[in-house]
Design an enzyme around this catalytic site. Structure first.
Site, PDB file in Angstrom:
ATOM      1  N   SER A   1     -42.133 -14.527 -13.147  1.00  0.00           N
ATOM      2  CA  SER A   1     -41.878 -15.116 -13.993  1.00  0.00           C
ATOM      3  C   SER A   1     -40.580 -13.882 -14.129  1.00  0.00           C
ATOM      4  O   SER A   1     -40.346 -12.642 -14.098  1.00  0.00           O
ATOM      5  CB  SER A   1     -42.986 -15.030 -15.013  1.00  0.00           C
ATOM      6  OG  SER A   1     -43.521 -15.798 -14.368  1.00  0.00           O
TER       7      SER A   1
ATOM      8  N   GLU B   1     -38.540  -9.713 -17.852  1.00  0.00           N
ATOM      9  CA  GLU B   1     -40.375  -9.063 -18.023  1.00  0.00           C
ATOM     10  C   GLU B   1     -39.935  -8.111 -16.777  1.00  0.00           C
ATOM     11  O   GLU B   1     -40.563  -6.736 -16.845  1.00  0.00           O
ATOM     12  CB  GLU B   1     -41.758 -10.166 -17.158  1.00  0.00           C
ATOM     13  CG  GLU B   1     -42.605  -9.438 -16.902  1.00  0.00           C
ATOM     14  CD  GLU B   1     -43.275 -10.212 -15.786  1.00  0.00           C
ATOM     15  OE1 GLU B   1     -43.949 -10.540 -17.016  1.00  0.00           O
ATOM     16  OE2 GLU B   1     -43.656 -10.158 -14.923  1.00  0.00           O
TER      17      GLU B   1
ATOM     18  N   ARG C   1     -48.135  -7.572 -20.686  1.00  0.00           N
ATOM     19  CA  ARG C   1     -47.343  -7.516 -19.683  1.00  0.00           C
ATOM     20  C   ARG C   1     -46.390  -5.895 -20.239  1.00  0.00           C
ATOM     21  O   ARG C   1     -45.566  -5.492 -20.530  1.00  0.00           O
ATOM     22  CB  ARG C   1     -46.000  -7.768 -19.734  1.00  0.00           C
ATOM     23  CG  ARG C   1     -46.847  -9.035 -18.960  1.00  0.00           C
ATOM     24  CD  ARG C   1     -46.777  -9.208 -17.450  1.00  0.00           C
ATOM     25  NE  ARG C   1     -47.071 -10.462 -16.388  1.00  0.00           N
ATOM     26  CZ  ARG C   1     -48.356 -11.400 -16.710  1.00  0.00           C
ATOM     27  NH1 ARG C   1     -49.486 -10.814 -17.349  1.00  0.00           N
ATOM     28  NH2 ARG C   1     -47.867 -11.923 -16.084  1.00  0.00           N
TER      29      ARG C   1
HETATM   30  N1  EPU Z   1     -44.750 -25.720 -17.807  1.00  0.00           N
HETATM   31  C1  EPU Z   1     -43.401 -26.250 -17.613  1.00  0.00           C
HETATM   32  N2  EPU Z   1     -42.498 -26.424 -16.365  1.00  0.00           N
HETATM   33  C2  EPU Z   1     -42.576 -25.468 -15.503  1.00  0.00           C
HETATM   34  C3  EPU Z   1     -43.810 -24.294 -15.419  1.00  0.00           C
HETATM   35  C4  EPU Z   1     -44.676 -24.544 -16.113  1.00  0.00           C
HETATM   36  O1  EPU Z   1     -43.193 -26.502 -18.524  1.00  0.00           O
HETATM   37  O2  EPU Z   1     -41.448 -25.314 -15.249  1.00  0.00           O
HETATM   38  C5  EPU Z   1     -45.632 -25.559 -18.289  1.00  0.00           C
HETATM   39  C6  EPU Z   1     -47.200 -26.032 -17.794  1.00  0.00           C
HETATM   40  O3  EPU Z   1     -47.210 -26.949 -18.620  1.00  0.00           O
HETATM   41  C7  EPU Z   1     -48.375 -24.936 -18.299  1.00  0.00           C
HETATM   42  C8  EPU Z   1     -47.495 -24.084 -19.463  1.00  0.00           C
HETATM   43  O4  EPU Z   1     -45.994 -24.097 -18.862  1.00  0.00           O
HETATM   44  O5  EPU Z   1     -49.229 -25.551 -18.749  1.00  0.00           O
HETATM   45  C9  EPU Z   1     -47.700 -22.583 -18.039  1.00  0.00           C
HETATM   46  O6  EPU Z   1     -47.586 -22.952 -16.682  1.00  0.00           O
HETATM   47  P1  EPU Z   1     -48.091 -21.827 -15.831  1.00  0.00           P
HETATM   48  O7  EPU Z   1     -49.506 -21.888 -16.259  1.00  0.00           O
HETATM   49  O8  EPU Z   1     -47.407 -21.307 -14.406  1.00  0.00           O
HETATM   50  O9  EPU Z   1     -47.996 -19.948 -16.407  1.00  0.00           O
HETATM   51  P2  EPU Z   1     -46.905 -18.964 -17.079  1.00  0.00           P
HETATM   52  O10 EPU Z   1     -47.951 -19.245 -18.328  1.00  0.00           O
HETATM   53  O11 EPU Z   1     -45.428 -19.975 -16.828  1.00  0.00           O
HETATM   54  C10 EPU Z   1     -47.839 -17.139 -16.629  1.00  0.00           C
HETATM   55  C11 EPU Z   1     -47.738 -16.024 -15.718  1.00  0.00           C
HETATM   56  C12 EPU Z   1     -47.538 -15.965 -14.055  1.00  0.00           C
HETATM   57  C13 EPU Z   1     -48.945 -16.308 -13.786  1.00  0.00           C
HETATM   58  C14 EPU Z   1     -49.084 -17.038 -15.090  1.00  0.00           C
HETATM   59  C15 EPU Z   1     -50.512 -17.866 -14.274  1.00  0.00           C
HETATM   60  C16 EPU Z   1     -46.205 -15.022 -17.862  1.00  0.00           C
HETATM   61  C17 EPU Z   1     -44.651 -14.705 -18.397  1.00  0.00           C
HETATM   62  N3  EPU Z   1     -46.303 -14.967 -16.527  1.00  0.00           N
HETATM   63  O12 EPU Z   1     -47.090 -18.236 -16.628  1.00  0.00           O
HETATM   64  O13 EPU Z   1     -47.662 -14.218 -13.329  1.00  0.00           O
HETATM   65  O14 EPU Z   1     -49.078 -16.522 -12.505  1.00  0.00           O
HETATM   66  O15 EPU Z   1     -48.942 -17.215 -16.263  1.00  0.00           O
HETATM   67  O16 EPU Z   1     -51.358 -17.329 -14.662  1.00  0.00           O
HETATM   68  O17 EPU Z   1     -46.705 -14.751 -18.282  1.00  0.00           O
HETATM   69  C18 EPU Z   1     -45.267 -13.199 -13.450  1.00  0.00           C
HETATM   70  O18 EPU Z   1     -45.879 -12.865 -14.354  1.00  0.00           O
HETATM   71  O19 EPU Z   1     -44.595 -12.705 -12.515  1.00  0.00           O
HETATM   72  C19 EPU Z   1     -46.303 -14.310 -13.474  1.00  0.00           C
HETATM   73  C20 EPU Z   1     -45.833 -15.440 -11.984  1.00  0.00           C
END
Ligand code: EPU
Length: 348
Positions: free
Chosen positions: A244, A340, A171
């Site tokens: 995010s 972010e 990012r």
């Molecule tokens: N999780 C929780 N609680 C929640 C949601 C998720 O505990 O409410 C845990 C889940 O267990 C999961 C982990 O967090 O294992 C990761 O969750 P997720 O796959 O949704 O990914 P993220 O790391 O939270 C990132 C990006 C997103 C992107 C997703 C999918 C960042 C800051 N965010 O989110 O990007 O869509 O991966 O690849 O890196 C964005 O940048 O605006 C965005 C939405």
């Protein structure tokens, strides 16, 4: 509205609620729409833009307007997408900054080009995509960038940066680093028809299997990603948000090991320089903030990383809630969260 130089369109005292996906109220003293990138140098000769550096507005989907007045805004409108090279297997695609990101993803898929399928449905413009090196479902934009074209108003020079010069990180990029002052005007991507599909990120294989697809093509992967995103992330048209709100924190390996010993379920991923990326959503969820609200500012009940506007929250109220969430995570886990989206009118 008034015409300035050819290729520019000017509007004064522009309400911004429908131009930022948080849906917060703010007013721009001036909006300069650049209909043709060649007119960008002329835009920077406008008295208002010489007096105050403008904010470049893409799709308004990664932006928190924390004050009710903004600097002058500049928005690039040219949205052409074209193949600039194609040997039948590998192609280079050039897209202008004003194109929608998802429109570009669809354009490439329709031509059998692979690479962007995991990045389907990310809101925002092509011009904004390299600034924060958009990423999702195990793929980052940087992997496919051939060059980024930009204009530097400080020197009145045009640049073409190759991938290494863009200094992409998680990012992050040259264009995000403070004071860069560069206006991204176009993106050139290198995409292959024979690229392997990337199905490793949690949820993709399960979603494909649920659809009965066992030999997916890129279209099927894009459709699975679209369904996953729709299931997890609130639609900004219905509930204001900027995806995010926090980056997943990168911490030293020793700190990650200590946290994982105390919290065995903490999701984590290896990162560059021996560091470890932790799930900010998980950390936030443990503090009990998920689904809570303070007035109309809230944390989504579907995804703990997503700050939402339930209706009439101001940017300042959203920012105050975000600070509370970060403070709760710091107090409980000793981990500093960083926002972010770009915050305008306040500092984090
Ligand atoms: N999780 C929780 N609680 C929640 C949601 C998720 O505990 O409410 C845990 C889940 O267990 C999961 C982990 O967090 O294992 C990761 O969750 P997720 O796959 O949704 O990914 P993220 O790391 O939270 C990132 C990006 C997103 C992107 C997703 C999918 C960042 C800051 N965010 O989110 O990007 O869509 O991966 O690849 O890196 C964005 O940048 O605006 C965005 C939405």
């Amino acid at each position: 509205m008034s015409a300035a130089a050819p290729g520019l369109r000017l509007a004064h005292e522009v309400p911004l609620r429908t131009r930022n996906t948080f849906g917060v109220e703010a007013t721009a003293p001036l909006l300069v729409e650049v209909l043709d990138a060649a007119a960008l140098p002329a835009a920077f000769t406008l008295a208002e833009l010489r007096a105050a550096p403008p904010l470049v507005l893409g799709g308004g989907s990664n932006l928190l307007l924390a004050a009710t007045r903004t600097p002058p805004l500049l928005q690039l409108r040219s949205d052409a997408i074209a193949l600039v090279a194609d040997d039948g297997t590998c192609a280079r695609v050039r897209a202008e900054a004003g194109a929608g990101w998802h429109a570009l993803v669809e354009w490439t898929l329709a031509r059998g080009l692979r690479g962007l399928e995991n990045l389907a449905l990310i809101p925002g413009s092509v011009g904004a995509a390299p600034i924060q090196n958009i990423g999702a479902y195990g793929v980052e934009l940087a992997e496919h960038v051939h060059a980024v074209e930009a204009y530097d108003p400080a020197t009145a020079r045009w640049h073409r940066f190759d991938r290494a010069q863009c200094r992409f990180g998680y990012r992050d990029s040259l264009f995000k680093q403070a004071g860069a002052g560069l206006v991204v005007t176009a993106l050139e991507l290198e995409l292959r028809r024979d690229a392997p599909l990337r199905l490793g990120y949690a949820g993709i294989r399960e979603e494909l299997a649920a659809r009965g697809i066992h030999a997916p093509d890129a279209r099927a992967v894009a459709d699975a990603v679209i369904a996953l995103r729709r299931g997890k992330l609130p639609d900004p048209a219905q509930l204001g948000n900027a995806g995010s709100f926090f980056k997943n924190p990168l911490v030293p390996a020793a700190q990650a090991a200590a946290l994982r010993a105390a919290h065995p379920h903490l999701p984590h991923w290896p990162a560059a320089d021996g560091r470890c990326k932790l799930s900010a959503a998980w950390l936030i969820e443990q503090t009990g903030c998920k689904g809570t609200r303070a007035g109309d500012a809230g944390i989504s009940d579907r995804h703990a990383l997503v700050l939402v506007n339930h209706g009439a929250a101001s940017g300042a109220q959203l920012l105050a809630l975000a600070r509370e969430v970060a403070a709760a995570v710091a107090a409980r886990f000793g981990v500093a969260l960083e926002p972010e989206p770009r915050i305008v009118g306040a500092t984090w």
